[in-house]
Every structure is written in structure tokens, then in C-alpha cells.
Design an enzyme around this catalytic site. Structure first.
Site, mmCIF file in Angstrom:
data_model
loop_
_atom_site.group_PDB
_atom_site.id
_atom_site.type_symbol
_atom_site.label_atom_id
_atom_site.label_comp_id
_atom_site.label_asym_id
_atom_site.label_seq_id
_atom_site.Cartn_x
_atom_site.Cartn_y
_atom_site.Cartn_z
ATOM 1 C CB SER A 144 -0.847 -0.118 1.234
ATOM 2 O OG SER A 144 -1.529 1.447 1.416
ATOM 3 C CE1 TYR B 249 -7.348 3.605 -1.557
ATOM 4 C CE2 TYR B 249 -5.626 3.604 0.085
ATOM 5 C CZ TYR B 249 -6.781 3.177 -0.490
ATOM 6 O OH TYR B 249 -7.245 2.100 0.301
ATOM 7 C CB THR C 271 -7.570 0.760 -3.959
ATOM 8 O OG1 THR C 271 -6.659 -0.215 -3.914
ATOM 9 C CG2 THR C 271 -8.853 0.418 -3.089
ATOM 10 C CE LYS D 218 -7.260 -4.404 -2.226
ATOM 11 N NZ LYS D 218 -7.960 -3.435 -1.213
ATOM 12 C CG HIS E 89 -11.143 -1.100 1.220
ATOM 13 N ND1 HIS E 89 -10.780 -0.564 0.243
ATOM 14 C CD2 HIS E 89 -10.548 -0.938 2.164
ATOM 15 C CE1 HIS E 89 -9.655 0.201 0.725
ATOM 16 N NE2 HIS E 89 -9.546 -0.276 1.983
HETATM 17 C C1 LIG Z 1 -6.498 -2.506 8.560
HETATM 18 C C2 LIG Z 1 -6.587 -2.575 7.054
HETATM 19 C C3 LIG Z 1 -5.877 -1.420 6.123
HETATM 20 C C4 LIG Z 1 -6.387 -1.644 4.701
HETATM 21 N N1 LIG Z 1 -5.525 -0.860 3.924
HETATM 22 C C5 LIG Z 1 -5.652 -0.809 2.585
HETATM 23 C C6 LIG Z 1 -4.801 -0.040 1.768
HETATM 24 O O1 LIG Z 1 -4.144 0.726 2.150
HETATM 25 N N2 LIG Z 1 -5.310 -0.009 0.354
HETATM 26 C C7 LIG Z 1 -6.052 -0.907 0.068
HETATM 27 O O2 LIG Z 1 -6.380 -1.315 -1.275
HETATM 28 N N3 LIG Z 1 -6.564 -1.949 0.608
HETATM 29 C C8 LIG Z 1 -6.605 -1.713 1.987
HETATM 30 N N4 LIG Z 1 -7.257 -2.596 2.971
HETATM 31 C C9 LIG Z 1 -8.376 -3.588 2.267
HETATM 32 C C10 LIG Z 1 -7.458 -4.981 1.948
HETATM 33 O O3 LIG Z 1 -6.566 -4.881 0.970
HETATM 34 C C11 LIG Z 1 -8.412 -5.970 1.618
HETATM 35 O O4 LIG Z 1 -9.104 -5.633 0.286
HETATM 36 C C12 LIG Z 1 -9.423 -6.676 2.868
HETATM 37 O O5 LIG Z 1 -8.467 -6.746 3.970
HETATM 38 C C13 LIG Z 1 -9.598 -8.089 2.255
HETATM 39 O O6 LIG Z 1 -10.595 -8.565 3.266
HETATM 40 P P1 LIG Z 1 -10.057 -9.403 4.451
HETATM 41 O O7 LIG Z 1 -9.386 -8.400 5.434
HETATM 42 O O8 LIG Z 1 -11.396 -9.975 4.907
HETATM 43 O O9 LIG Z 1 -9.049 -10.443 4.022
HETATM 44 C C14 LIG Z 1 -7.319 -2.709 4.359
HETATM 45 C C15 LIG Z 1 -7.898 -3.359 5.115
HETATM 46 C C16 LIG Z 1 -7.448 -3.467 6.267
HETATM 47 C C17 LIG Z 1 -8.317 -4.726 7.355
#
Ligand SMILES: Cc1cc2nc3c(=O)[nH]c(=O)nc-3n(C[C@H](O)[C@H](O)[C@H](O)COP(=O)(O)O)c2cc1C
Length: 341
Positions: free
Chosen positions: A107, A129, A155, A214, A238
Site C-alpha cells: 500500500s 490511491y 484501488t 482493486k 475492501h
Molecule cells: C487494517 C486494514 C487496512 C487496509 N488498508 C488498505 C490500503 O491501504 N489499500 C487498499 O487497497 N486496501 C486496504 N485494505 C483492504 C485490504 O487490502 C483487503 O481488500 C481486505 O482486507 C480483504 O478482506 P479481508 O481482510 O477479509 O481478507 C485494508 C484492510 C484492512 C483490514
């Protein structure tokens, strides 16, 4: 023997290790968490329809994603605040991915810098982003290219931040929670709500690397993405952290797969915990899945080694599930092997 034998043991250890506000931050979702729960219940509602008496003595879990060899169809998701779960942040994830033989998304919001993560030598995909000028975006694309990232992912499910009630309850300020060394001075604090398809087409033209999107869930958006020059899609809400009250990721996956019609690889994330979950996604047409929370919780439970163990366990469970289904490779499983979904 691994320190943790099951996914639940890792989750329990992480829950004890994390302060309540961090546990709620990582495990929570947007609004009343309908999307979050639906990701999981949708996976649970799909059932297998196995075939028997087939030679599955040589079952394999390995695959490729955009040409990157992966020991299993499981990649590490981009997590902006990964540094809250392990001091090494995205570099720890990259090392774990390399040890497990898979790829990691990095990220833009994570620590340490893109270059320091790339120094691990792991196969990496940079997650962007849009939140600055075009010149600012191009600077980040050039940095990712120069340091050997294999693809760029934008994303698109976050034009504004999701409203996370658990974070509000704790007065948790994500922005202040950790440093964001990749953003630089020219970045805006807020996300870029004005992103459109013409800008995505422009972004795709700015790099020789494959561009992934994404956060696509609608079949018509999948078609627009292909028209804009996108090489792969990640079906994602997400992890239920943005818009609440959506269908689960695996419920919308088949519509996107059908709209894409084999013209691009389709990945998916949201709620994946076990090898059986992964095989369901493959059967519904996904090339691979991403794990987000399972990665954060592994780091919180036991750092890099536990994350390597989680990836190894998922690989083993994928190949065991395939064998029990009567198929020998991830590419051989299809909707014929499912009921529901
Ligand atoms: C704490 C946290 C921070 C996240 N930060 C980002 C991010 O910076 N960029 C992004 O595209 N998705 C982010 N996500 C989403 C994850 O990339 C992913 O889509 C999601 O966690 C998938 O679901 P799961 O946690 O049930 O496996 C984040 C998710 C969590 C839990």
C-alpha cells in the site's frame, strides 16, 4: 511443527496480543458491518460437490498471477497501517511472501518506503490511491517501476473514507496512527473523490507495467475497466470497510468473471481464512485471492514466521481441498464442483 495449528488459534493469539482499539480497528468494518458479515456468510453458503475415484496423487496448489509464480493462489493484500501490527511493516510482509513463494501488494500508505520494501527482493505489486496531482502520481509510478515492482494496482472503492463505527467509538485516527513515508508533501490528506474512467485510462497509459483495479464489483464496471486498458481486476469491497450493505465478494464474483470473459485475470478478496474458501473462489472463476486481516492477525500473533506459517497452511489446505474434490490443479476446478454461489 508450526506454532499455531489452525486459523482460529492465530486469531485468538492476535486478539490477546492487540489492544482493544487495534483489534476493533482491524476486525471492524463500515457502518453496521453488514458487508463484512456478508463476505463471510456468502463464502459459507457455497458448498462443494466432489467427484471421487480420480487420481489425485499429484495435486498442486501453485499458479501464476500476471506471470508471477505463486506457490498457492493466495497473495498478501495491501494494508496501509500494516506497521501497527509489525514494526517492519510491509517489508516484513514482503519477506514472508518471498519465503512462502508468493507475491505481496504494498500500500502507498504503508511503512517503510516503497524502495525499502523492494530491497527484500520479493515479487511486489504497488497499490496506489489517487490523492495528489498527476505529476505526483507519475512520480510514484516511476518509483515503483525503478525499484522493480511487477505491477501497479489502483484501488477504486474508496472515493471517500468508509464510516467505521468501531473506530469512531475509540476516537481512532488512522492518519495519526503511523507515518506515511510514500506520500510526500504534495499529497492531499483526503482521497480523490473525482476519479473517473477517463483518468483510469490515462493512468493505464502511463506505465508499461500491468495496471490492476482493486474494488470492482459491478459487471459493467468490469467492462469499462477493460476498455480503459486495465490488465486485471480485484473483486473487492475492501473487506467490508467501505460501503456497508453490499453483497459478499464471492456473490458478485461470477458476474464480473462473466463480463470479463477471460480477457483479464480476476482476483478476489474479503473474508478468506482457509484453503476451502480459496478453492470456492477459484471454482467461481477467480485466479487467486488476497488475504488482508488474516495477514495482520498473523503478524500480531507471531510476526513474520507466523505469517509464513499461515501462507504454508493455506497452500496445504488448498491442495488438500482440491484432492478431496477430485481435481489436481487450481485451474481444473470450476462451478461444476459447487452448489450455491
Ligand atoms: C487494517 C486494514 C487496512 C487496509 N488498508 C488498505 C490500503 O491501504 N489499500 C487498499 O487497497 N486496501 C486496504 N485494505 C483492504 C485490504 O487490502 C483487503 O481488500 C481486505 O482486507 C480483504 O478482506 P479481508 O481482510 O477479509 O481478507 C485494508 C484492510 C484492512 C483490514
Amino acid at each position: 511443527m508450526p506454532a499455531f495449528a489452525t486459523a482460529d488459534e492465530v486469531t485468538e493469539a492476535a486478539r490477546s496480543a492487540l489492544p482493544t482499539e487495534l483489534w476493533d480497528y482491524v476486525s471492524g468494518g463500515g457502518g453496521t458491518e453488514i458487508t463484512l458479515r456478508r463476505n463471510r456468510s456468502a463464502l459459507d453458503s457455497v458448498c462443494f460437490r466432489p467427484r471421487v475415484a480420480r487420481d489425485v496423487s499429484d495435486t498442486r496448489a501453485d499458479t501464476t498471477v500476471l506471470g508471477i509464480e505463486c506457490s498457492a493462489p493466495v497473495l498478501l493484500a495491501p494494508i496501509g497501517t500494516i506497521g501497527l501490527f509489525d514494526a517492519g511493516g510491509a517489508a516484513t510482509c514482503a519477506r514472508a511472501a518471498a519465503r512462502a513463494g508468493t507475491a505481496a501488494f504494498v500500500s502507498i500508505l504503508s511503512t517503510p518506503s516503497l524502495e525499502e520494501v523492494a530491497a527484500t527482493g520479493a515479487p511486489l505489486i504497488y497499490q496506489h490511491y489517487t490523492r495528489g496531482s498527476r505529476a505526483w502520481t507519475l512520480d510514484l509510478f516511476r518509483r515503483a517501476e525503478a525499484s522493480g515492482y511487477r505491477a501497479i494496482c489502483v484501488t477504486v472503492d474508496s472515493p471517500v473514507d468508509g464510516l467505521r463505527e468501531r473506530e469512531l467509538r475509540h476516537r481512532f485516527d488512522r492518519g495519526k496512527a503511523q507515518a506515511q513515508p510514500n506520500l510526500g508533501r504534495d499529497a492531499r490528506r483526503e482521497l480523490q473523490a473525482e476519479l473517473t474512467w477517463s483518468e483510469i485510462a490515462w493512468l493505464a497509459e502511463q506505465t508499461e507495467l500491468p495496471l490492476l483495479l482493486k474494488g470492482v464489483t459491478h459487471p459493467e464496471d468490469a467492462v469499462l475497466a477493460l476498455e480503459a486498458g486495465v490488465a486485471a481486476l480485484i473483486v473487492s469491497n475492501h473487506g467490508g470497510r467501505q460501503l456497508d450493505a453490499q453483497l459478499g465478494a464471492v456473490e458478485v464474483l461470477p458476474g464480473v468473471v462473466e463480463a470479463v470473459g477471460g480477457r483479464a485475470e480476476v482476483l478476489v478478496d474479503g473474508g478468506f481464512e482457509r484453503g476451502g474458501d480459496v478453492v470456492k473462489a477459484l471454482a467461481l472463476g477467480a485466479r487467486a485471492v488476497l488475504i488482508g486481516r488474516a495477514m495482520c492477525l498473523s503478524l500480531a500473533a507471531g510476526g513474520e514466521d507466523t505469517l509464513v506459517e499461515t501462507l504454508a497452511r493455506l497452500q496445504e489446505e488448498v491442495s488438500r481441498t482440491l484432492a478431496l474434490l477430485g481435481v489436481s490443479t487450481p485451474g481444473a476446478v470450476s462451478r461444476e464442483y459447487l452448489v450455491g454461489g
